[in-house]
Design an enzyme around this catalytic site. Structure first.
Site, PDB file in Angstrom:
ATOM      1  N   ASP A 271      -6.973  -1.659  -4.291  1.00  0.00           N
ATOM      2  CA  ASP A 271      -7.980  -1.342  -3.273  1.00  0.00           C
ATOM      3  C   ASP A 271      -8.996  -0.333  -3.805  1.00  0.00           C
ATOM      4  O   ASP A 271     -10.196  -0.445  -3.561  1.00  0.00           O
ATOM      5  CB  ASP A 271      -7.323  -0.760  -2.020  1.00  0.00           C
ATOM      6  CG  ASP A 271      -6.371  -1.718  -1.337  1.00  0.00           C
ATOM      7  OD1 ASP A 271      -6.518  -2.944  -1.501  1.00  0.00           O
ATOM      8  OD2 ASP A 271      -5.467  -1.227  -0.623  1.00  0.00           O
TER       9      ASP A 271
ATOM     10  N   ASP B 257       0.858  -1.180   0.000  1.00  0.00           N
ATOM     11  CA  ASP B 257       0.000   0.000   0.000  1.00  0.00           C
ATOM     12  C   ASP B 257       0.894   1.230   0.000  1.00  0.00           C
ATOM     13  O   ASP B 257       2.000   1.204   0.551  1.00  0.00           O
ATOM     14  CB  ASP B 257      -0.897   0.024   1.236  1.00  0.00           C
ATOM     15  CG  ASP B 257      -1.986  -1.041   1.197  1.00  0.00           C
ATOM     16  OD1 ASP B 257      -2.412  -1.421   0.095  1.00  0.00           O
ATOM     17  OD2 ASP B 257      -2.420  -1.476   2.278  1.00  0.00           O
TER      18      ASP B 257
END
Length: 176
Positions: A145, A127
């Site tokens: 995501d 991330d």
């Protein structure tokens, strides 16, 4: 079995998301200067885009949303679960006939597979998109995501629109 032409759009969206997701993560790893992610601390700031609102901050998430259920065997359980979901979505795409639904399926499928690739390669999901400086959104996320989130929202919108269309057809049939 011949697939409906519209099904290919879902697979195209999924492939596009996987490619963009993996390219952005490859860029992040290149900025880190190592593929040994154990050497990089979570929260390592890569780049200030629009300080303090948007930064690229490295984080390896070994759980699901917000880091829940992480660690150990969960890597493989989450990977298998995501592959099953992606398979079900691929099958659903062969039966879908609405553009919005096809788009939603492709986004969720691509996002799920993009994150599975990370789980298998790194033991967690890379991330890096960080809006925590806004004070409203403290989580760090990635392209996959984002695709999953947008895809789920589109699935909900499609469900409401489909329900509304079905009601309107029912009302029209009652009047005739």
């Amino acid at each position: 079995m011949t697939l409906p032409r519209i099904s290919y759009a879902a697979y195209g969206f999924a492939l596009t998301i996987i490619i963009v997701d993996q390219l952005t993560k490859a860029w992040v790893l290149a900025r880190l200067g190592t593929t040994d992610l154990a050497l990089i601390p979570d929260g390592f700031r890569l780049l200030d885009i629009w300080p303090p609102y948007l930064r690229f901050t490295y984080l390896l998430n070994d759980g699901v949303s917000f880091g829940l259920f992480g660690g150990g065997a969960m890597r493989w359980i989450l990977s298998v679960f995501s592959l099953v979901v992606a398979g079900a979505l691929a099958w659903w795409a062969t039966r879908a006939d609405r553009r919005l639904l096809i788009t939603a399926i492709g986004l969720v499928m691509g996002g799920a597979l993009g994150n599975v690739i990370d789980r298998i390669r790194f033991g967690g999901v890379v991330d890096f998109i960080d809006f925590s400086g806004t004070g409203l959104f403290p989580w760090v996320f990635n392209v996959a995501d984002s695709a999953i989130t947008i895809g789920v929202i589109l699935l909900i919108v499609d469900a409401f629109l489909s329900e509304r269309d079905a009601r309107e057809v029912g009302v029209a049939n009652e009047k005739s």
